[in-house]
Design a protein around this motif. Structure first.
Motif, short mmCIF file in Angstrom:
data_model
loop_
_atom_site.label_atom_id
_atom_site.label_comp_id
_atom_site.label_asym_id
_atom_site.label_seq_id
_atom_site.Cartn_x
_atom_site.Cartn_y
_atom_site.Cartn_z
N GLY A 1054 -27.62 21.81 56.65
CA GLY A 1054 -26.45 22.64 56.37
C GLY A 1054 -26.45 23.92 57.18
N VAL A 1055 -25.29 24.56 57.19
CA VAL A 1055 -25.14 25.82 57.93
C VAL A 1055 -26.07 26.88 57.35
CG1 VAL A 1055 -23.54 27.65 58.58
CG2 VAL A 1055 -22.75 25.27 58.52
N GLY A 1056 -26.13 26.97 56.05
CA GLY A 1056 -26.98 27.97 55.41
C GLY A 1056 -28.45 27.77 55.73
N LEU A 1057 -28.88 26.49 55.70
CA LEU A 1057 -30.28 26.20 56.00
C LEU A 1057 -30.61 26.53 57.44
CD1 LEU A 1057 -33.01 25.10 55.15
CD2 LEU A 1057 -32.18 22.79 55.65
N ASN A 1058 -29.71 26.20 58.37
CA ASN A 1058 -29.93 26.53 59.79
C ASN A 1058 -30.05 28.03 60.00
OD1 ASN A 1058 -30.13 24.04 61.14
ND2 ASN A 1058 -27.91 23.74 61.00
N LYS A 1059 -29.24 28.78 59.26
CA LYS A 1059 -29.30 30.23 59.37
C LYS A 1059 -30.64 30.76 58.87
CE LYS A 1059 -26.91 34.47 57.97
NZ LYS A 1059 -25.77 35.03 57.20
N GLU A 1060 -31.12 30.20 57.76
CA GLU A 1060 -32.42 30.64 57.23
C GLU A 1060 -33.56 30.26 58.18
OE1 GLU A 1060 -33.15 29.91 53.00
OE2 GLU A 1060 -31.06 29.23 52.87
N ILE A 1061 -33.45 29.07 58.81
CA ILE A 1061 -34.48 28.67 59.78
C ILE A 1061 -34.50 29.62 60.96
CG2 ILE A 1061 -35.14 26.86 61.42
CD1 ILE A 1061 -34.14 24.81 59.38
N ARG A 1062 -33.31 30.02 61.46
CA ARG A 1062 -33.26 30.95 62.57
C ARG A 1062 -33.87 32.29 62.21
NH1 ARG A 1062 -28.11 28.70 63.39
NH2 ARG A 1062 -27.13 30.46 62.30
N PHE A 1086 -40.24 30.32 52.82
CA PHE A 1086 -40.67 28.92 52.80
C PHE A 1086 -40.45 28.31 51.41
CE2 PHE A 1086 -43.36 29.37 56.73
CZ PHE A 1086 -42.81 28.31 57.39
N VAL A 1087 -40.70 29.11 50.37
CA VAL A 1087 -40.47 28.61 49.00
C VAL A 1087 -39.00 28.27 48.79
CG1 VAL A 1087 -40.56 29.25 46.56
CG2 VAL A 1087 -42.48 29.80 48.06
N GLU A 1088 -38.12 29.12 49.36
CA GLU A 1088 -36.68 28.90 49.17
C GLU A 1088 -36.19 27.65 49.90
OE1 GLU A 1088 -34.69 32.42 50.32
OE2 GLU A 1088 -35.57 33.69 48.76
N ILE A 1089 -36.73 27.38 51.08
CA ILE A 1089 -36.23 26.25 51.87
C ILE A 1089 -37.02 24.97 51.62
CG2 ILE A 1089 -35.44 27.82 53.68
CD1 ILE A 1089 -37.77 26.83 55.39
N ASP A 1090 -38.09 25.05 50.82
CA ASP A 1090 -38.95 23.88 50.63
C ASP A 1090 -38.20 22.67 50.08
OD1 ASP A 1090 -41.76 22.85 50.71
OD2 ASP A 1090 -41.32 22.56 48.58
N PRO A 1091 -37.30 22.81 49.08
CA PRO A 1091 -36.59 21.62 48.60
C PRO A 1091 -35.68 21.00 49.65
CG PRO A 1091 -36.50 23.40 46.98
CD PRO A 1091 -37.01 24.00 48.24
N ARG A 1092 -35.12 21.82 50.53
CA ARG A 1092 -34.19 21.31 51.54
C ARG A 1092 -34.88 20.95 52.86
NH1 ARG A 1092 -30.50 26.37 51.73
NH2 ARG A 1092 -32.50 27.33 51.13
N LEU A 1093 -36.03 21.55 53.11
CA LEU A 1093 -36.77 21.26 54.33
C LEU A 1093 -38.23 21.04 53.94
CD1 LEU A 1093 -36.10 21.22 57.46
CD2 LEU A 1093 -37.16 23.47 57.56
N PRO A 1094 -38.52 19.89 53.31
CA PRO A 1094 -39.86 19.68 52.76
C PRO A 1094 -40.92 19.55 53.86
CG PRO A 1094 -38.57 17.67 52.62
CD PRO A 1094 -37.63 18.74 53.07
#
Length: 1189
Positions: A1054-1062, A1086-1094
Motif C-alpha cells: 500500500g501507499v502508506g506502507l511504502n511511505k513508512e518503508i522510505r 518495525f513493530v508497526e510494519i511487522d503485520p504488513r511486512l513480515p
C-alpha cells in the motif's frame, strides 16, 4: 631454465633501476595506501590550472616545477650560465681498492665467458637495464646531459648545473636507509602535507616494499635456475672433458687448475708450463701436477715480486712467500736466463743493469721510440725534501707534495695529446693511492691507470710516473730497500719514466745509491724537471712542485695562443700544443651575425647555432586585434595571444585562460558547496556542478571522544561522525623503564618501543626496551684491593661500597677525588675548584670530601650525600613515590642511573623488578602461545568469516601465525575476529535476502566498516568499539529491512506502507551517527510494519504460520517454495514425485524421482527445517555413524 633466467634478469634489472633514480608511481601503486594514492594524483597547482604530468612523484619529491620551487626560465630565453658550471662539484677518479684488485686475481673466467663475449654480454645487459630504466624511472641519475639545459613537458628548462644538483640530491637520498614507520604513514592522509624530508622517507618505505616483493618472487625462480645450472655444469664438465682430451694445448689459471683438479687428473697431462712462476705459491704450482706429469717448465723472474700470502706470519716464518721457482734456483737447480728485453728504452734499462740483473741486452725495437713531447728528457728523478704523513691507522703512508706534483705532471702530459691509456701512475703505498684520488677528477683523468707497484707486475705502459712516498727524518725507507719491489717499479715504463722522491734519504740504501750514481752520470736526477714548449722551443720552465706547472697552464708556455679562428676571432687561450688546428675549439665571444632584415644581432656565443631571431617586437594578432610582443621570426597568426580572456563561462565566472587559448572547461573559482553531511566548504565551481564528483568534507570533526580528547579527524575521515578516527593525543606518561610513552591515547601503555639502554661493563642489550633483557652472566667487575664481589653481573652485589679515597693521579698531575674501586672523575679539586665545590648536598666544600661521577650523564656528586640519596628507597619511612618500581634518576638532570658499579646493588634490584613488570605486560611466553593457539582454533570455527570474507580471514590467520605477539596484540586480534564474524553474517544475510537495487549502499557501508576495522591504527578503544557497535546495529536493521522487502517483492504494498518503508530507509541509510534514540525509533517502526511486512516473507503473521503448520501436521522438511517464493507442501516421504503449476504465478512446482524442479527450494522460513525430509542429510540422520562397524 631460460624462463627462470629471464625472470631473474628482469628482476635484477628492476632492482638496479630502483637505486638508479626515482620510480614512476605506476610501479609503486600496489605498495601505496589507497588514500595516499588518491591524494598523490590530486597534485596541488600553483596557478589553479590542472596540467597533465608525466609523473606526479617527481613533483612530490621536489624535483619538478612545482609551486614550492623557483620557476625555471622559458626555453630560448637566456644564455648558458658558464660561471655556474665552473663551480660544479667534480666527481673524483674511481681507483680500484687493493681488496678489489686481490679479488680480481682470484676470479676465474670460464671458457664460454671469455673477454670478448663478456663485454658483449655486459653491453646487452646494460642495454636491457637502460630499457628497463626508461620504462620504470621518471628521473634517472645516470642520464648524460649533452646540452646545457633540460626541458620538461611544459617547455620550462633546467640549467645543466641545476639538473646535476638534482641528481646528486636523488643519489644522496637513495643511499639513506631510514624509512617512515607505518604508524607515521597512516597518521597523514594527504601526502602533499608531508615535509620534503618525510616525503623521501615515505618514498623509501614504498620502494622497500617493492624490493621485498621482488626478492620474494625471485626466490622460486632462483631455486629453479640453481638446480638447472648445477645439472648443466655437470653436463658441461663432461663435455669440456671430451673436448680437452682431443686438445694438444690447454691453458688455465692456477685457480682454474685447483677448481678443475678432477678434470686434470683424468686428462693426465705429461707436460706442464707455468708462466710467471716466480709469483705463484708452491702449493698452487703443485695443484697443476698429476701423477703422469713427465716435464714441468717454470717461466718467471725471481728477482721481481714474490707470491702474495694473506697471512703475514705464514709468509715470513714458514716461507710461504717463496715460490717453487725461486727455491729451485737458490738450491742450484739448472736454469736458463733470457737476456733480451723488448720493453724499455735503453736509458731506463740501464737502471737495472748491473744493479739488479747482471746482464741485460736491448732488442732493436726499443731503439725506435720517439722522445716525449714537452719534456727535455725521457728519464728523470725529481729530488725533494718534503716530509711524508702517516695514515691514522699507522699501516700506510702518504706524501701530499708528491701526489700534487704527480697529478700536475700527468695533466701536463695529457695536454701534449698523449692518451690517458698511455699513462700510468704508480705508487709504493696504498695510502698514497687515496691521496692521489683526492686530486684527480674523473673529468680530466678518466682512463689514466693508478696502481700500487705490487699490483702492477706483468703490466707495462708507455709513460710511467712513480711516487716513492717515503721521506722522513729517521731515514726509514720501508720496503723500498727490497730489490724485488724496486725492480718491478723501475721496469714498467716503455718510453719514459719520471720518478719523485727523497733521493738523499734513498741514497743510504746500497741499491738506490748505485742507481742514483748512474742517473747522476747522465744528469737525470735533480731538484727540478725541465719542461719545453713545442710551439716556442726557446721557452723552458723548471718545475719543482705542482705550483710551478702554472707557468704552462695549457701544456705550452705563458705566451698567448693568438691563432686566428675560422670565425675571424682570436683564440683566447694560452699557448697549447693540443688541437693545433683548432678544430675542436669553441669560440666563446659574442656572435657578430645579423639574424633578420630588421638588423637584430645574434644574442648567442660565436660557437652556438644562431637559429631564428627571437627578439620580441610588437605585432597585431589577427584573430583578436591585440598588440603583443611576438618573436621577430614568428608570424602573428601562429602566436598565442597572452591577454586575459574576456569571455564568461556557462557558470557566470570569467574565463581564466589566455586570449589565444581555448576557454577552460573547468572553472577554478572557489564557491561554497553544501555537503551531504550538512557542512559547507569552498570548492572549485566545476566540481560543485559535477554530480559525479563529490568532494570530501574537510571540516574538523571536533567531537569529544569517550577518552575526553577532541577527535583529530575531519568529517570524511570520521565517516561523518559514524566511525571516528583514533585519538592522536600523546600519552606522555613515564613508564616503568623511565621512557616517555609515545603511543597515542591508550588505556594501558604498551611495551616500550625505544631501543633498550641497559648496559654493563661487559655488554649492551640490543633489544627493544619493552622486551625483557637477557641477564648478564659474567662475573661482577666491582673489585678493589679492599673488597671483592663474588656474584654474577646481573645479581645484587655481596660486598659493601669502599670508602677509602682513590690514590691515583689524574692526567693534570693532581690527586683523584674519587673513591677506591670507582671510576675516577674527570674533574680535579684544583683545576675545577668552582665545579667541584658547588654546594648541592651540603658537604661538597669539605677538604676531605670524595666525589662520584655518574657515567650516564657525567654529573659530579659528593659521595656521602649521593649514598644517602640512593639508599632513600630502602628507608621504611620513605613515601610511596620513592618506593615505586623505577630506576633512580640523577638529582640534577633526572637522567636514569643505569651504569655505576658503586650503586650496582640498587640498580640490579630495580632492573629485576622492572623485568618482572615487562614480563607481566608482555605476558609469559607459554601463556601467550596457549592463547595464540586458542585464537587459531577459534578462527577456524568462524565459518561465516571464512566463507564470506576470505581475504580478511587470510589476513587474520597470517597475523596469528606470526611470532612475538604480545597479550595486547592478541586481545586486539580477538576483538577483530569477533567483529569480522559479525559483519560476515551481515554479508551473508545481504547476499541471500536482498535485491541488487538495495545492495550498493549496504555493500559500501560494509566496506567502510571493514576498512575501519583493518586500519593499522585500530586499537579497539572505547570510542572505536562504541562506533563499531552502533554501525553494526544500523546495518543489522538495514539488512532486515532489505530482507523483508525482498520477501514481499511479489506483493502489492500500500501507499502508506511504502511511505513508512522510505522513512525507515532514510534513517538507516543516513550519513549521520546512529544514536540510541534513532534505534528506538527504528524498532518501533518495525513493530508497526511487522503485520504488513513480515520478517518471514510469507505474507502472514507468525501466529498464522504456526497455526497452518500445526493444522497440516507434517514433519519438518515437507514445505517448499516455487521460484517466485510461493509456499507449498509435499506429503508422504517429502520427496517430489510429480509436477504441477503454482496457483499464484503458474510456474512449475514439485518435481520427479524425489528431485525438485529447477528453481524450487526448501521453505525453511515456514517450519525452520535445515534440510528437506527426503535428502541425503535426512537419510544419514537415521544412522548412528559411530556404530556402523
Amino acid at each position: 631454465m631460460k624462463d627462470a633466467e629471464g625472470l631473474l634478469k628482469r628482476q635484477s634489472a628492476q632492482l638496479k633501476c630502483i637505486l638508479s633514480g626515482v620510480l614512476k608511481e605506476d610501479f609503486l601503486m600496489k605498495y601505496i595506501s589507497s588514500f595516499h594514492w588518491e591524494t598523490l594524483s590530486l597534485q596541488p597547482t600553483w596557478d589553479g590550472f590542472e596540467r597533465k604530468k608525466s609523473s606526479f612523484i617527481t613533483e612530490w619529491l621536489g624535483l619538478g616545477f612545482s609551486m614550492f620551487q623557483p620557476r625555471p626560465q622559458r626555453a630560448g630565453g637566456a644564455e648558458a650560465a658558464d660561471s655556474d658550471e665552473a663551480q660544479e662539484d667534480e666527481e673524483l677518479l674511481e681507483i680500484e681498492e687493493q681488496a678489489d684488485l686481490i679479488q680480481a686475481e682470484r676470479i676465474l673466467v670460464d671458457a664460454e665467458h671469455q673477454e670478448g663475449n663478456g663485454r658483449k654480454n655486459q653491453r646487452k645487459e646494460d642495454s636491457e637495464v637502460d630499457a628497463m630504466a626508461e620504462l620504470m624511472l621518471s628521473m634517472s641519475v645516470n642520464d648524460t646531459e649533452h646540452s646545457a639545459t633540460a626541458t620538461d613537458d611544459e617547455g620550462f628548462q633546467f640549467q645543466k648545473h641545476q639538473k646535476k644538483k638534482m641528481k646528486q640530491t636523488v643519489k644522496h637520498e637513495l643511499m639513506k636507509s631510514s624509512v617512515m614507520s607505518e604508524e607515521e604513514e597512516n597518521n597523514e592522509t594527504n601526502v602533499w602535507n608531508f615535509c620534503l624530508r618525510d616525503r623521501w622517507r615515505l618514498y623509501r618505505l614504498w620502494v622497500l616494499r617493492y624490493r621485498i616483493d621482488l626478492r620474494t618472487k625471485a626466490l622460486q625462480a632462483e631455486q629453479t635456475y640453481q638446480e638447472a645450472a648445477e645439472r648443466l655444469n655437470e653436463i658441461r664438465l663432461r663435455e669440456d672433458l671430451c673436448v680437452l682430451q682431443e686438445a694438444r694445448v690447454i691453458g688455465m689459471t692456477t685457480t682454474g687448475a685447483a677448481k678443475y683438479r678432477q678434470a686434470l687428473q683424468e686428462l693426465k697431462p705429461r707436460l706442464v708450463v707455468v708462466e710467471e712462476a716466480a709469483e705463484v705459491m708452491e702449493a698452487h704450482t703443485i695443484t697443476t701436477l698429476s701423477s703422469t706429469c713427465q716435464h714441468l717448465i717454470l717461466i718467471g723472474d725471481h728477482q721481481q715480486l714474490r707470491p702474495s700470502a694473506t697471512v703475514y706470519d705464514l709468509a715470513r716464518n714458514f716461507n710461504l712467500e717463496v715460490s717453487m721457482f725461486e727455491r729451485l734456483i737458490k738450491v742450484g737447480f739448472p736454469f736458463e736466463r733470457l737476456n733480451y728485453q723488448h720493453r724499455m728504452r735503453p736509458s731506463i734499462a740501464r737502471l737495472l743493469t748491473p744493479h739488479i740483473y747482471s746482464e741485460l741486452e736491448n732488442h732493436p725495437s726499443v731503439l725506435e721510440y720517439d722522445n716525449i713531447k714537452g719534456i727535455m728528457t725521457n728519464l728523470f728523478f725529481v729530488d725533494h725534501r718534503q716530509l711524508e704523513e702517516e695514515i691514522k691507522d699507522g699501516r700506510s703512508h702518504q706524501n701530499p707534495h708528491e701526489a700534487q706534483f704527480v697529478v700536475a705532471l700527468c695533466r701536463y702530459l695529457l695536454c701534449q695529446e698523449y692518451k690517458p691509456s698511455q699513462i700510468t701512475i704508480l705508487t709504493t703505498y696504498t695510502g698514497q693511492l687515496y691521496c692521489l684520488r683526492r686530486y684527480m677528477t674523473a673529468l680530466q683523468f678518466s682512463g689514466v691507470k693508478v696502481h700500487v707497484v705490487d699490483k702492477y707486475q706483468g703490466e707495462e705502459n708507455d709513460i710511467v710516473i712513480l711516487s716513492l712516498v717515503r721521506s722522513n727524518l729517521e731515514k726509514r725507507v720501508g720496503f723500498l730497500n727490497i730489490p724485488n719491489r724496486v725492480c718491478v717499479a723501475l721496469s714498467r715504463a716503455k718510453m719514459a719514466l719520471y720518478c719523485i722522491g727523497n733521493m738523499e734519504m734513498l741514497g743510504s740504501v746500497p741499491l738506490w745509491s748505485n742507481i742514483l750514481h748512474t742517473l747522476r752520470e747522465s744528469g737525470q736526477v735533480g731538484r727540478a724537471l725541465t719542461l719545453s714548449c713545442l710551439n716556442h722551443p726557446d721557452k723552458q720552465a723548471q718545475v719543482t712542485n705542482a705550483e710551478d706547472f702554472k707557468s704552462a697552464p695549457e701544456g705550452g708556455c705563458d705566451q698567448p695562443c693568438q691563432y686566428r679562428l675560422d670565425c675571424g676571432h682570436v683564440c683566447t687561450r694560452m699557448c697549447h700544443p693540443y688541437d693545433a688546428d683548432h678544430k675542436k675549439y669553441q669560440c666563446i665571444k659574442n656572435c657578430t651575425k645579423v639574424l633578420c632584415e630588421l638588423g637584430h644581432p645574434c644574442p648567442l656565443r660565436c660557437y652556438q647555432d644562431c637559429g631564428k631571431c627571437q627578439v620580441p617586437i610588437e605585432k597585431m594578432i589577427p584573430s583578436c586585434l591585440h598588440m603583443q610582443k611576438v618573436p621577430c621570426h614568428q608570424e602573428p597568426v601562429t602566436f598565442v595571444c597572452q591577454e586575459p580572456c574576456q569571455k564568461t563561462l556557462i557558470c557566470g565566472h570569467p574565463c581564466k585562460a589566455k586570449c589565444g587559448e581555448s576557454c577552460s572547461t573547468r572553472c577554478t573559482v572557489k564557491v561554497p558547496v553544501e555537503q551531504k553531511c550538512g557542512h559547507t566548504q569552498n570548492e572549485q565551481c566545476s566540481i560543485s556542478r559535477d554530480p559525479n564528483r563529490v568532494p570530501r568534507c574537510k571540516t574538523k570533526c571536533g567531537t569529544t571522544l569517550k577518552c575526553g580528547h577532541p577527535c583529530p579527524g575531519v568529517c570524511h575521515e570520521c565517516y561523518q561522525g559514524r566511525l571516528h578516527k583514533g585519538c592522536a593525543y600523546k600519552c606522555q606518561r613515564i613508564i616503568v623503564c623511565s621512557h616517555e610513552c609515545k603511543e597515542p591515547c591508550v588505556r594501558d601503555c604498551p611495551p616500550c618501543s625505544f631501543d633498550c639502554e641497559n648496559r654493563c661493563v661487559h655488554s649492551i642489550c640490543k633489544k627493544l626496551c619493552g622486551v625483557p633483557c637477557t641477564p648478564c652472566k659474567e662475573p661482577c667487575a666491582w673489585q678493589c684491593p679492599h673488597h671483592c664481589c663474588t656474584k654474577l653481573c646481573h645479581e645484587p652485589c655481596d660486598r659493601p661500597p669502599c670508602s677509602v679515597p682513590c690514590n691515583k693521579t689524574l692526567p693534570c698531575g693532581h690527586g683523584c677525588i674519587g673513591l677506591c674501586g670507582d671510576v675516577c672523575p674527570d674533574k680535579c679539586r684544583v683545576c675545577h675548584a668552582d665545579e667541584v665545590t658547588e654546594i648541592f648536598f651540603g658537604t661538597e666544600d669539605e677538604p676531605d670530601a670524595c666525589f662520584i661521577q655518574l657515567e650516564d650523564c657525567n654529573h659530579l656528586f659528593e659521595s656521602t650525600g649521593m649514598d644517602r640519596y640512593i639508599n632513600l628507597d630502602e628507608d621504611q619511612e620513605a613515601n610511596l613515590d620513592q618506593r615505586a618500581i623505577k630506576l633512580k634518576n640523577c638529582p640534577r638532570c633526572r637522567t636514569p642511573i643505569r651504569r655505576n658499579l658503586r650503586y650496582g646493588t640498587h640498580i640490579n634490584r630495580s632492573l629485576a623488578a622492572i623485568e618482572m613488570v615487562k614480563e607481566k605486560i608482555n605476558g609469559v611466553p607459554a601463556v601467550i602461545r596457549q592463547q595464540q593457539d586458542n585464537l587459531s582454533l577459534e578462527l577456524v570455527g568462524k565459518t561465516h568469516l571464512i566463507q564470506y570474507l576470505p581475504a580478511e580471514y587470510d589476513m587474520v590467520k597470517k597475523w596469528l601465525d606470526t611470532t612475538d605477539l604480545s597479550l595486547q596484540r592478541l586481545w586486539e586480534l580477538e576483538n577483530l575476529m569477533t567483529f569480522l564474524e559479525k559483519f560476515a553474517k551481515l554479508v551473508k544475510m545481504q547476499k541471500e535476502c536482498s535485491s541488487p537495487d538495495n545492495s550498493d549502499m549496504f555493500s559500501r557501508r560494509i566496506g567502510e566498516c571493514l576498512k575501519f576495522l583493518l586500519h593499522p591504527n585500530q586499537r579497539f578503544s572505547n570510542q572505536q568499539v562504541y562506533d563499531l557497535e552502533r554501525e553494526f546495529r544500523r546495518l543489522s536493521h538495514l539488512a532486515e529491512l532489505n530482507a523483508r522487502c525482498q520477501m514481499s517483492q511479489f506483493k502489492v504494498l500500500g501507499v502508506g506502507l511504502n511511505k513508512e518503508i522510505r522513512q525507515l530507509r532514510e534513517i538507516l541509510e543516513d550519513m549521520l551517527p546512529f544514536s540510541e534514540g534513532l534505534e528506538l525509533t527504528v524498532k518501533m517502526m518495525f513493530v508497526e510494519i511487522d503485520p504488513r511486512l513480515p520478517r518471514s516473507g510469507l505474507g502472514i503473521t507468525d501466529d498464522e504460520r504456526l497455526m497452518i503448520v500445526k493444522a497440516i501436521g507434517l514433519n519438518k522438511g515437507h514445505w517448499y517454495k516455487c521460484p517466485n517464493g510461493h509456499v507449498y507442501a509435499i506429503g508422504d516421504c517429502g520427496g517430489a514425485m510429480e509436477q504441477a503449476k503454482c496457483p499464484e504465478c503458474k510456474v512449475i512446482i514439485g518435481g520427479a524421482n524425489h528431485s525438485l524442479a529447477q528453481g524450487n527450494a526448501l521453505a525453511s522460513e515456514m517450519d525452520g527445517a535445515d534440510y528437506a525430509a527426503w535428502s541425503d542429510t535426512a537419510n544419514m540422520a537415521n544412522f548412528d555413524l559411530q556404530n556402523l562397524m
